[in-house]
Design a protein around this motif. Structure first.
Motif, mmCIF file in Angstrom:
data_model
loop_
_atom_site.group_PDB
_atom_site.id
_atom_site.type_symbol
_atom_site.label_atom_id
_atom_site.label_comp_id
_atom_site.label_asym_id
_atom_site.label_seq_id
_atom_site.Cartn_x
_atom_site.Cartn_y
_atom_site.Cartn_z
ATOM 1 N N GLY A 183 -1.756 5.926 48.780
ATOM 2 C CA GLY A 183 -1.093 7.022 48.096
ATOM 3 C C GLY A 183 -1.701 7.594 47.133
ATOM 4 O O GLY A 183 -1.230 8.439 46.255
ATOM 5 N N ALA A 184 -2.954 6.836 46.622
ATOM 6 C CA ALA A 184 -3.601 7.397 45.569
ATOM 7 C C ALA A 184 -4.689 8.815 45.844
ATOM 8 O O ALA A 184 -4.805 8.933 46.990
ATOM 9 C CB ALA A 184 -4.593 6.428 45.192
ATOM 10 N N SER A 185 -4.970 9.316 44.673
ATOM 11 C CA SER A 185 -5.801 10.550 44.923
ATOM 12 C C SER A 185 -7.245 10.011 44.066
ATOM 13 O O SER A 185 -7.103 8.916 43.641
ATOM 14 C CB SER A 185 -5.461 11.726 44.321
ATOM 15 N N LEU A 186 -8.010 10.895 44.472
ATOM 16 C CA LEU A 186 -9.415 10.332 43.623
ATOM 17 C C LEU A 186 -9.986 11.081 42.851
ATOM 18 O O LEU A 186 -9.370 12.425 42.276
ATOM 19 C CB LEU A 186 -10.574 10.699 44.612
ATOM 20 N N ILE A 187 -10.770 10.533 41.749
ATOM 21 C CA ILE A 187 -11.276 11.063 40.343
ATOM 22 C C ILE A 187 -12.729 11.222 40.870
ATOM 23 O O ILE A 187 -13.418 10.421 41.016
ATOM 24 C CB ILE A 187 -11.017 10.370 39.023
ATOM 25 N N PRO A 188 -13.456 12.305 40.749
ATOM 26 C CA PRO A 188 -14.628 12.743 41.173
ATOM 27 C C PRO A 188 -15.521 12.014 40.147
ATOM 28 O O PRO A 188 -15.239 11.728 38.984
ATOM 29 C CB PRO A 188 -14.989 14.086 41.137
ATOM 30 N N ASN A 189 -16.904 11.411 40.778
ATOM 31 C CA ASN A 189 -17.851 10.933 39.900
ATOM 32 C C ASN A 189 -19.239 11.119 40.393
ATOM 33 O O ASN A 189 -19.524 10.844 41.544
ATOM 34 C CB ASN A 189 -17.716 9.238 40.171
ATOM 35 N N ARG A 190 -19.749 12.220 39.400
ATOM 36 C CA ARG A 190 -21.075 12.862 39.947
ATOM 37 C C ARG A 190 -22.215 12.159 39.846
ATOM 38 O O ARG A 190 -23.249 12.329 40.149
ATOM 39 C CB ARG A 190 -21.124 14.105 39.564
ATOM 40 N N TYR A 191 -22.017 10.591 39.472
ATOM 41 C CA TYR A 191 -23.288 10.041 38.835
ATOM 42 C C TYR A 191 -23.713 9.228 40.171
ATOM 43 O O TYR A 191 -24.597 9.026 40.722
ATOM 44 C CB TYR A 191 -23.195 9.194 37.719
ATOM 45 N N THR A 192 -22.678 8.231 40.698
ATOM 46 C CA THR A 192 -23.083 7.314 41.668
ATOM 47 C C THR A 192 -22.191 7.341 42.768
ATOM 48 O O THR A 192 -22.186 6.437 43.742
ATOM 49 C CB THR A 192 -22.705 5.827 41.140
ATOM 50 N N GLY A 193 -21.442 8.651 43.177
ATOM 51 C CA GLY A 193 -20.764 8.821 44.271
ATOM 52 C C GLY A 193 -19.349 8.158 44.285
ATOM 53 O O GLY A 193 -18.201 8.739 44.348
ATOM 54 N N ALA A 194 -19.202 6.866 43.998
ATOM 55 C CA ALA A 194 -18.089 5.920 44.139
ATOM 56 C C ALA A 194 -16.902 6.593 43.098
ATOM 57 O O ALA A 194 -17.303 6.774 41.831
ATOM 58 C CB ALA A 194 -18.181 4.605 43.665
ATOM 59 N N PRO A 195 -15.783 7.040 43.664
ATOM 60 C CA PRO A 195 -14.852 7.720 42.621
ATOM 61 C C PRO A 195 -13.930 6.943 41.975
ATOM 62 O O PRO A 195 -13.956 5.544 42.405
ATOM 63 C CB PRO A 195 -14.184 8.719 43.853
ATOM 64 N N GLY A 196 -13.349 7.353 40.911
ATOM 65 C CA GLY A 196 -12.445 6.812 40.107
ATOM 66 C C GLY A 196 -10.981 7.108 40.773
ATOM 67 O O GLY A 196 -11.074 8.226 41.946
ATOM 68 N N ILE A 197 -10.005 6.699 40.510
ATOM 69 C CA ILE A 197 -8.606 6.628 41.273
ATOM 70 C C ILE A 197 -7.445 6.957 40.523
ATOM 71 O O ILE A 197 -7.307 6.319 39.471
ATOM 72 C CB ILE A 197 -8.535 5.337 41.994
ATOM 73 N N ARG A 198 -6.434 7.723 40.978
ATOM 74 C CA ARG A 198 -5.537 8.110 40.306
ATOM 75 C C ARG A 198 -4.282 7.579 41.208
ATOM 76 O O ARG A 198 -3.996 8.233 42.493
ATOM 77 C CB ARG A 198 -5.202 9.494 40.124
#
Lengths: 253, 253
Positions: B129-144
């Motif tokens: 049920g989470a959505s993503l927080i973009p991370n333009r540095y290393t691809g791997a996103p944060g999570i909300r």
């Protein structure tokens, strides 16, 4: 004062609106953490709370019960926003008194600095039954009340108080650590790290990636209270990296 | 997104053995704190906990219930010691899934970097049920996930995630502040500070002493959500210092 038969733990409560507003960058977490390592005491948790009596009481009462030692920094100056002593006395269920020894220290310190005013005398107030932690920088002492150590917020003064406490607290075997650096993406060695840790039971391996010079690297920190296990685990990791064609940098990058 | 009718609060959980051991100096508390100020969200409490599932669950569940927003930093990489996502999913009572969008981002990112291995795929795992927080540095996103914002431990990556969140969260009127510096011992102006604060009800005055160049000084930070009250309180303090023969330095020393 090392007692290798059990683990000693501590918590730290950093008190101050200025940290929570982002105005001041805290330096006490790192210095208290590093100091505790050397004392053989494990820092289990840190809380940063506002200059707010209920918030201080809650943090102090939960964390002093859970740990051998509780340290606080901040809020023990002469001004109206310094409420730490009152809040901790309330947490301990004892009144605040003017500590005679602290009063004498401040009277002496301020003899050549304009005398002991009512505001300055605030810094002689302690929870009843407390003892003092010397502060050779500004006179005003830190306070030990039971297992609670109340220290200054200004990092250089906190450092002096920690120095005064060095070697006086019972600790266990210190957690030893070795660091290995490697120019490798941590995702490429995730299996190696997990398996090496699993094969060396008293050891933990932490992986701390970084990016620099257009390359990807990581430092691997191996921790154990057992010197031989630590050395064996470190050797195994260096060999494992070597088998993947990667060179380990002793001490980290 | 300012909503001046109420105060919005947040807490931060910093996750990582490396902070508690003193090895790494945390930089995320200060940067998250400063960022929240600008969003009109008040940071109420920070906890630093170990890479330990029960410790993470306890901190997350208490603090997300008490605040509008909860942020975490650390423990979302590809290695075995990165347990934040699993612990938070457990705290929220939901399973961990491989997030399709995160998987696609990582597949794309690693196309030219050796492909998406099992270890790297760990970074696409989120609470259901989470959505993503973009991370333009290393691809791997944060999570909300609900009101929980799960971010990286590496400060430069955290900064990118905060940037992506800027202006997207509902906040209240930002807490404004003015700083005045003065070469004076804070104990000499304790009465003035207390009385000035008392005379300006919506304002708080914090006093932050320092020592330098063989002299004693302090910065006084006046905070209020009301611009006019803030200006009036600041003026009163400057005049009060002047009446004591002390010059106030606008902006602080």
């Amino acid at each position: 004062m090392a007692n290798s038969s059990r683990i000693f733990t501590a918590a730290l409560v950093v008190i101050g609106d200025e940290i929570l507003s982002g105005r001041t960058h805290d330096k006490n977490i790192a210095q208290v953490a590093a100091w505790l390592q050397v004392q053989g005491i494990r820092l289990k948790e840190v809380r940063v709370v506002a200059d707010d009596t209920p918030a201080i009481i809650e943090a102090v009462n939960i964390l002093r019960a859970r740990n051998d030692y509780l340290f606080t920094t901040g809020g023990i100056g002469p001004t109206h926003d310094d409420i730490t002593v009152d809040a901790i006395a309330q947490a301990l269920g004892v009144p605040v008194i003017v500590h005679p020894e602290a009063r004498a220290i401040l009277e002496d310190y301020y003899t050549t600095r304009g005398g002991l005013t009512e505001a300055r005398l605030r810094m002689a107030r302690t929870p009843q039954g407390a003892s003092l932690i010397p502060n050779r920088y500004t006179g005003a002492p830190g306070i030990r009340a039971g297992n609670v150590f109340i220290m200054a917020g200004v990092p250089s003064i906190t450092a002096g108080m920690l120095e005064a406490l060095t070697g006086t607290l019972e600790g266990g075997a210190p957690l030893l650590c070795e660091t290995i650096g490697c120019w490798v993406g941590e995702s490429e060695v995730a299996d190696l790290l997990r398996e090496t840790e699993k094969a060396h039971e008293s050891c933990q391996i932490g992986s701390y990636p970084f990016w620099g010079e257009g390359r990807t690297g990581a430092n691997f920190v191996i921790r154990s209270i057992d010197r031989e296990h630590l050395a064996a685990c470190t050797r195994a990791l260096v060999e494992g990296l070597g088998a993947l064609g990667r060179e380990a940098v002793p001490g980290g990058i």
